[in-house]
Structures are given as structure tokens and as C-alpha cells.
Motif scaffolding. Sequence first.
Motif, short mmCIF file in Angstrom:
data_model
loop_
_atom_site.label_atom_id
_atom_site.label_comp_id
_atom_site.label_asym_id
_atom_site.label_seq_id
_atom_site.Cartn_x
_atom_site.Cartn_y
_atom_site.Cartn_z
N LEU A 29 111.89 15.36 40.12
CA LEU A 29 111.70 16.39 41.15
C LEU A 29 110.67 15.97 42.20
O LEU A 29 110.59 16.58 43.27
CB LEU A 29 111.29 17.71 40.51
CG LEU A 29 112.31 18.32 39.54
CD1 LEU A 29 111.74 19.56 38.89
CD2 LEU A 29 113.62 18.64 40.26
N GLN B 207 120.30 14.16 40.91
CA GLN B 207 119.10 14.72 40.29
C GLN B 207 119.46 15.69 39.16
O GLN B 207 118.87 15.64 38.07
CB GLN B 207 118.27 15.46 41.33
CG GLN B 207 117.47 14.57 42.26
CD GLN B 207 116.66 15.39 43.23
OE1 GLN B 207 117.18 16.29 43.89
NE2 GLN B 207 115.37 15.08 43.32
N GLU B 208 120.42 16.57 39.41
CA GLU B 208 120.82 17.56 38.41
C GLU B 208 121.37 16.88 37.16
O GLU B 208 121.07 17.29 36.03
CB GLU B 208 121.86 18.50 39.01
CG GLU B 208 121.30 19.41 40.11
CD GLU B 208 122.38 20.18 40.84
OE1 GLU B 208 123.59 19.92 40.55
OE2 GLU B 208 122.06 21.00 41.70
N THR C 299 110.91 5.16 32.56
CA THR C 299 110.87 6.53 33.09
C THR C 299 111.75 6.65 34.32
O THR C 299 112.00 5.69 35.05
CB THR C 299 109.44 6.94 33.47
OG1 THR C 299 108.99 6.10 34.55
CG2 THR C 299 108.49 6.81 32.29
N GLU D 73 115.96 15.14 30.72
CA GLU D 73 114.88 16.12 30.67
C GLU D 73 113.56 15.49 31.12
O GLU D 73 112.50 15.72 30.55
CB GLU D 73 114.74 16.71 29.26
CG GLU D 73 115.96 17.51 28.83
CD GLU D 73 115.76 18.19 27.48
OE1 GLU D 73 114.69 17.98 26.88
OE2 GLU D 73 116.66 18.93 27.06
N ASP D 74 113.65 14.67 32.14
CA ASP D 74 112.49 14.01 32.71
C ASP D 74 112.28 14.60 34.11
O ASP D 74 112.94 14.20 35.06
CB ASP D 74 112.73 12.50 32.79
CG ASP D 74 111.50 11.74 33.27
OD1 ASP D 74 110.63 12.35 33.92
OD2 ASP D 74 111.41 10.52 32.99
N TYR D 75 111.36 15.52 34.23
CA TYR D 75 111.23 16.29 35.48
C TYR D 75 110.42 15.58 36.56
O TYR D 75 110.21 16.14 37.63
CB TYR D 75 110.64 17.67 35.17
CG TYR D 75 111.57 18.48 34.30
CD1 TYR D 75 112.67 19.12 34.86
CD2 TYR D 75 111.36 18.57 32.93
CE1 TYR D 75 113.55 19.85 34.06
CE2 TYR D 75 112.23 19.29 32.13
CZ TYR D 75 113.32 19.93 32.70
OH TYR D 75 114.20 20.63 31.91
N THR D 76 110.01 14.34 36.29
CA THR D 76 109.36 13.58 37.37
C THR D 76 110.35 13.28 38.49
O THR D 76 109.94 12.96 39.60
CB THR D 76 108.78 12.25 36.84
OG1 THR D 76 109.83 11.49 36.23
CG2 THR D 76 107.69 12.51 35.82
N ILE E 51 118.38 15.27 35.26
CA ILE E 51 117.57 16.27 34.57
C ILE E 51 118.27 16.77 33.31
O ILE E 51 117.66 16.92 32.24
CB ILE E 51 117.28 17.46 35.52
CG1 ILE E 51 116.32 17.02 36.63
CG2 ILE E 51 116.69 18.63 34.75
CD1 ILE E 51 116.13 18.05 37.71
N HIS E 52 119.58 16.98 33.42
CA HIS E 52 120.35 17.47 32.28
C HIS E 52 120.40 16.42 31.16
O HIS E 52 120.31 16.76 29.97
CB HIS E 52 121.78 17.82 32.72
CG HIS E 52 122.66 18.26 31.59
ND1 HIS E 52 122.55 19.50 31.00
CD2 HIS E 52 123.67 17.62 30.93
CE1 HIS E 52 123.45 19.61 30.03
NE2 HIS E 52 124.14 18.48 29.97
N LYS F 25 121.16 15.30 45.36
CA LYS F 25 120.83 16.50 44.57
C LYS F 25 121.71 16.58 43.33
O LYS F 25 121.25 16.97 42.25
CB LYS F 25 121.00 17.74 45.44
CG LYS F 25 119.98 17.83 46.58
CD LYS F 25 120.22 19.06 47.44
CE LYS F 25 119.21 19.10 48.59
NZ LYS F 25 119.45 20.26 49.49
N CYS G 131 109.02 8.24 45.83
CA CYS G 131 108.31 9.20 45.00
C CYS G 131 106.98 9.55 45.64
O CYS G 131 106.33 8.73 46.28
CB CYS G 131 108.09 8.63 43.60
SG CYS G 131 109.63 8.42 42.66
#
Length: 253
Positions: free
Chosen positions: A233, A220-221, A174, A228-231, A224-225, A217, A247
Motif C-alpha cells: 500500500l 495490488q489487490e 518482501t 497479506e503483506d500490506y507494505t 494483498i489477498h 490496483k 515506494c
Amino acid sequence: MRLLNTNTLEVVEFTQKRPRYAILSHLWENEEVLFQDIKDGHASLRQAIKDGYEWVWIDTCCIDKCSSAELSEAINSMYRWYADSCICYAYLSDPSSGDPNKFSCPRTRGYFKDSRWFTRGWTLQELVAPRRIKFYSEDWTELGTKSNLREIITEVTGINEDVLLGCTSLSDITVALKMSWAANRSTTRVEDMAYCLMGIFDINMPLLYGEGTKSFKRLQEKIIHQYEDYTILLCNAPQPNRTPCRCQFDIRG
């Protein structure tokens, strides 16, 4: 990719198929491993010759840092270069005490725990990517390998033994767990805390030194793209002189 010939000391560029090569992982000290050191018979070069490798990669000798384009390409390719190496020599430059050869003894366990090599951002990918690693102390005494030291390394880094041995793919880990590996690591420049993680996440992006925490940042972007693992954030952007990427939840469960 440029490689240094261990016999002729010639630096040769390979654009496609590369020969078998050894690679060095070390901390950037006040005095770097320069080409003059290699000419004088640097220990890593002697070890590569001893192990039968005609070619070796050392960052300070094989990257033209005056070229921003080459530096960017090198950093984006670094994880793959370590992964493709036949062996990685990890040089722990901390002063050692006692006999580090007995890797199972408590003294060596403490030596590993206290080594600055395990606290730096760039050495994370240099630990995970290579299939084979030999660890050396500050006097180039062999400490052991990533395989036979895996229990101590897991204790120090939190990285599962299956990951260290290459039995588990990074794509199966993850985002939050991979970020946790960097939680207690740091870099001299805040941007590098993002750049040193690009290989871990299989991300490519341009280097923009001077952007500060915006680099994290952007990372991160990209993550995510791609995942698709939004943890992701839930992880803070790194701050200068502070623990990066911690975290905000317990990822051990």
C-alpha cells in the motif's frame, strides 16, 4: 507454448511436456525479430545451434499477437517459460565501445549501467527467472553470464546476488523489496507496468488494455489477498512517462 525448431525453422506447439530450449530476451525496437530474420540466420538462432539446442523461443516469432486469448495466456505464463528454459540469451542492443569481453573492467561496468535493457519493465522477470543467462552486446559479442557478472548486475538493479543465483526464493522476499526492483523501470503502455510484474509475484489475472493505472490496483489487490503483506500500500501506481511503483519509504533496512 510454441517453440521454433532451429533446424527446420518450423514453429511447433507443445501443450504438455516440452523439449529443452533456449530463450531470447531483448528490447522491442522499431524493427522486431521477425520470422524472415530467422530464415536469414538471426544471431540468436545461430547461437542456439552452436550451444546444441534444437528448440528456441522468441516472443515475436512464437506468439500469435492477433489472438488476445493467446497473448493473455503467454503473458501470464511468461515467467515460467523463462524459468524453465535451459539458457536465456540477453541481447543488449545499445552501441558498445571498447572490448566488452573483459567483464571486470570499468568500461564494461559502465556499459551495463547505461544499457536500456536494465530500465525496461519486462526484462525484470527475464533477468530473475532463468537459471542461466548469457549477455551479448549489440554486435553479439558475449559479455559474460548472470553468474560471473552478478556483482555488476546487483549494483545496477539492486537485486541481491542470492536472488540472481537462485539461492533465495522470491517467496522469501518482501513485497516492498520486489516492488523496489521495478522502481526505475518503465513500459511503453502503463498497463504493462502491472502485467510485467505478475510473474515476479506469482499472480495471474486477465489483461485489460485501456484500463490505465487500474491494472496496478488490480495487481495490488491480488498481492494483498495472496501474501497479506500490506507494505504494498506504500507503493504508488505507475503514471505514464513517469517512474513507476516507487515506494514511499526506504526498503534497504
